[in-house]
Structures are given as structure tokens and as C-alpha cells.
Scaffold this active site. Sequence first.
Site, PDB file in Angstrom:
ATOM      1  N   ASP A  14       8.034   4.622 -11.094  1.00 31.59           N
ATOM      2  CA  ASP A  14       8.290   5.393  -9.869  1.00 31.59           C
ATOM      3  C   ASP A  14       8.543   6.859 -10.214  1.00 31.59           C
ATOM      4  O   ASP A  14       8.019   7.774  -9.562  1.00 31.59           O
ATOM      5  CB  ASP A  14       9.446   4.789  -9.055  1.00 31.59           C
ATOM      6  CG  ASP A  14      10.608   4.328  -9.914  1.00 31.59           C
ATOM      7  OD1 ASP A  14      10.461   4.276 -11.153  1.00 31.59           O
ATOM      8  OD2 ASP A  14      11.676   4.022  -9.361  1.00 31.59           O
ATOM      9  N   TYR A  27      -3.376  -8.331 -13.017  1.00 32.35           N
ATOM     10  CA  TYR A  27      -4.720  -8.551 -12.472  1.00 32.35           C
ATOM     11  C   TYR A  27      -5.365  -9.823 -13.023  1.00 32.35           C
ATOM     12  O   TYR A  27      -6.352 -10.315 -12.483  1.00 32.35           O
ATOM     13  CB  TYR A  27      -5.630  -7.353 -12.755  1.00 32.35           C
ATOM     14  CG  TYR A  27      -5.269  -6.100 -11.972  1.00 32.35           C
ATOM     15  CD1 TYR A  27      -4.229  -6.104 -11.048  1.00 32.35           C
ATOM     16  CD2 TYR A  27      -5.976  -4.924 -12.157  1.00 32.35           C
ATOM     17  CE1 TYR A  27      -3.904  -4.970 -10.343  1.00 32.35           C
ATOM     18  CE2 TYR A  27      -5.652  -3.778 -11.442  1.00 32.35           C
ATOM     19  CZ  TYR A  27      -4.609  -3.802 -10.540  1.00 32.35           C
ATOM     20  OH  TYR A  27      -4.285  -2.677  -9.837  1.00 32.35           O
ATOM     21  N   ASP A  46      -5.380   7.399 -10.732  1.00 34.49           N
ATOM     22  CA  ASP A  46      -5.940   7.998  -9.517  1.00 34.49           C
ATOM     23  C   ASP A  46      -5.093   9.183  -9.049  1.00 34.49           C
ATOM     24  O   ASP A  46      -5.629  10.188  -8.567  1.00 34.49           O
ATOM     25  CB  ASP A  46      -6.037   6.962  -8.391  1.00 34.49           C
ATOM     26  CG  ASP A  46      -7.361   6.218  -8.434  1.00 34.49           C
ATOM     27  OD1 ASP A  46      -8.044   6.282  -9.474  1.00 34.49           O
ATOM     28  OD2 ASP A  46      -7.723   5.570  -7.435  1.00 34.49           O
ATOM     29  N   ASP A 106      -3.769   1.784 -13.051  1.00 34.80           N
ATOM     30  CA  ASP A 106      -4.735   1.894 -11.953  1.00 34.80           C
ATOM     31  C   ASP A 106      -4.259   2.964 -10.965  1.00 34.80           C
ATOM     32  O   ASP A 106      -5.013   3.854 -10.544  1.00 34.80           O
ATOM     33  CB  ASP A 106      -4.825   0.518 -11.268  1.00 34.80           C
ATOM     34  CG  ASP A 106      -6.000   0.401 -10.334  1.00 34.80           C
ATOM     35  OD1 ASP A 106      -6.761   1.380 -10.208  1.00 34.80           O
ATOM     36  OD2 ASP A 106      -6.162  -0.659  -9.709  1.00 34.80           O
ATOM     37  N   LYS A 163       8.485  -0.549 -15.984  1.00 34.17           N
ATOM     38  CA  LYS A 163       9.522  -0.753 -14.975  1.00 34.17           C
ATOM     39  C   LYS A 163      10.539  -1.685 -15.621  1.00 34.17           C
ATOM     40  O   LYS A 163      10.849  -2.774 -15.107  1.00 34.17           O
ATOM     41  CB  LYS A 163       8.871  -1.348 -13.701  1.00 34.17           C
ATOM     42  CG  LYS A 163       9.778  -1.396 -12.498  1.00 34.17           C
ATOM     43  CD  LYS A 163      10.072  -0.050 -11.895  1.00 34.17           C
ATOM     44  CE  LYS A 163      10.984  -0.198 -10.689  1.00 34.17           C
ATOM     45  NZ  LYS A 163      11.537   1.083 -10.224  1.00 34.17           N
TER      46      LYS A 163
END
Length: 371
Positions: A225, A143, A253, A249, A193
Site C-alpha cells: 500500500d 494467480y 501499471d 501486476d 504485505k
Amino acid sequence: MTRAIKIVALPGDGIGPEVVPIAIAVLRTALAQAGVALEVQEALVGGCAIDQCGEPLPKETLAACRAADAVLLGAVGGPQWEDRSMDQRPERGLLGLRSNLELFANLRPALLFPPLAEASSLKPELVSGLDILIVRELTGGIYFGEPRGVFFENNERVGVNTYRYAEHEIERIARLAFNLAGKRQGRLCSVDKANVLEVTDLWREVVSGLAGEFPQVALSHMYVDNAGMQLVRAPKQFDVIVTGNLFGDILSDVAAMLTGSLGMLPSASLAADGLGLYEPVHGSAPDIAGQDAANPLATVLSTAMMCRYSLNLPAVAARIEGAVDAVLQRGLRTADIVGSGHPHGIERVGTKAMGEALLAEIGSGTEGAAS
Ligand code: NAD
């Protein structure tokens, strides 16, 4: 009273000014019972700051936050400010707070209150007793990495973002997560990852390098994943999850929805010096603002996080969480968590009535919020 706590309250826009005073009243009462006085300074951020001062984050607000023990934010934003340029939007106020206060760690618990087990998108047996803490790095990663932008190359546009972490950024968030796991069930899962992205290979190496300092914490690693899949397959396997900005992020959620409503989700953003910004996960909910329909519990639970992570008052935090659990056990529900049908023993209440019930539960009647 032997101790006084100074906080800044930033009610903001929409339902913020409805839920923040309730949370402060609950906090004040719970602190008073522990012999701690509360001093509250109110300041402007977001759309209301644009209207009154011409900018979303006035200098006075930032200075007040820097001098406080902790900050409680309601929410910012609304349709009346949506046609403004990006740097004049209410949300800039929040981003400005995060970067200026160097809030590098975002803590999002996914805690299921037993009376709301039916509100989860998963079967009650998968989520009953769920208590996960997601620790997300908030000021680095893709980001913020440079170079970024949309460039012309070979007669076409190319979009670029850079996924970047320096060792010290990884170490700082990992150390915090190890410490938090040590105070909970002692399990830390680092999500990356590392099979594809070199930056997260470094992430894994740095996190693993700290494990020896925290022998009481069992460290595991998981690819992002798989972590997404495991969160909806068997979420109770997790205690604390630590991950970078982008993966955090998304995963926070996912975890949030395991517990039901947006109106129940608190969060904390912490700086290295101990200052914390506490806020509900939800936005300003302009569709229900001013209707006495907002669920104040996410903001109330944010004050419990404040007691735990900035004020070092875990017993007060437990008292606030206990009051929330008790009002839910009694069947009180705001519209967002009332569920379908008319189950026996469930009473639909407004924002104010929920606040009064909490105060009664915590044992003090109806003390005012202002100071
Ligand atoms: P939102 O979270 O405000 O609302 C989404 C839906 O959830 C709405 O239907 C709303 O009524 C409901 N809801 C949210 N909080 C609730 C509560 N406490 N009780 C009951 N129902 C609740 O998200 P949105 O509609 O996408 O955004 C509205 C505004 O809020 C926008 O301007 C957005 O930019 C801003 N926003 C701010 C923050 C923040 O301040 N941290 C976060 C997200 C969105």
C-alpha cells in the site's frame, strides 16, 4: 560478422504486424553495426494462428521459440475472436508461451524520455530522469495457487484463491532482482504485505537472507500500500522493485503511467535458462490497426531489452534507446504521444515514417525486415 543471433518473431494480430517489422529492421541495423548477424524466423501465435492452424499456439511455434536466442512478440487478440471459448482465445497463445517456456520473471522498466515529460500524469519535476525497473514474479502466487474456484458452502457460493509461494520461487526472482540492481544504481526495494500475509512474511525472510551475497546492493522493504503511494508521490526514490505476481501486476501499471503512453512501454519475460520473450505492454489495438497510426517505439524498445537481457549486448541496447530518444528530440510523434495543441517543432507522423526516422537515426537508411 563474427556472431549470429537467431530470434523468433511473432507479429500476432492487430497492430502487431505493423510494429514488429519496424523493430526487427532497427534491431538488425544496430546489430550489424556491432558485427552481429540476425536470423529471423517468423511464426504464428494468437488469432492469426487460430485462423491458419486452428489453435492459438501451434506446436511448431513453441518448438521454434525453444530453439531461439530470444523471441519478439507483437500482440494478440481482437474482436473477431472474442466469442470463442476461453481455451480457444488468442490470449491463450500468450499464456501458453509464458507457461511452456517457464518465463518466471517479468521486467517492466518505467523510463521517462525527457521530450515526453509533459505526457506524464505527474508534474515534470517529479518524473524527469525517472528510471525504475519493476521485477514481477510471473508464474506463481495467487494467480496460480490451489485450491481455487467458486464452491458451495452453507447454501451460498464462496470464491477461493490461494496465495502461495515456495522458498525456491522467491529465491529465484529475488536473486535475479539483486543481480539487476547490482548493474544499475544498486538499490533494491522488495514489496510485500508482511504485516498481514504470512506468505509475504516468508517472502521478506527469503529476500533478506540473500542480501549478504550482494553487498553492493542496498536492500529495503516496503508494504504494497505504501509502495503504491510512494510511486505517485516520489517515484525517483526507486531503482529496482521486486515483488510477487499480484502486487507486480498492479504496481507495474501504476509505474507505467508515470511515463505517459502505452505506446512507449516495453517488457521482458525471462526464463531461468536465459531465454526471453520481449513484447510491448500494449495489446493489438484493433481500433487503429491497418491505419499506419500505431506507435512502434514500445516494440523497438523491447528489442533494446532483448539486447541487454538475453543477448548480452548492452552497447547495442543503448544505441537503440539513443535512436528513440533522438527521434523524440527531433519532435517526431505518433498520434498517441503528440499531446494537445500544436506545439512548435512537433511533427505528427505515422508508423512507417517513425520507423524510417529511427533507421536513418541509427545510421543505415531503410533496410528491410524480412529474412
Ligand atoms: P490495447 O493496448 O490494444 O489498446 C488500448 C488503447 O491504447 C487503444 O485505444 C489503442 O488504440 C491504444 N494503443 C495501444 N497500443 C498503441 C500503440 N502502439 N500506438 C498507439 N496507440 C496504442 O488494449 P485493449 O483495447 O484493451 O485490447 C485490444 C486487444 O488486445 C484485446 O483483444 C486484448 O485481449 C488484447 N491484448 C493483448 C495483449 C498482448 O498481446 N500482450 C495485451 C493487452 C491486450
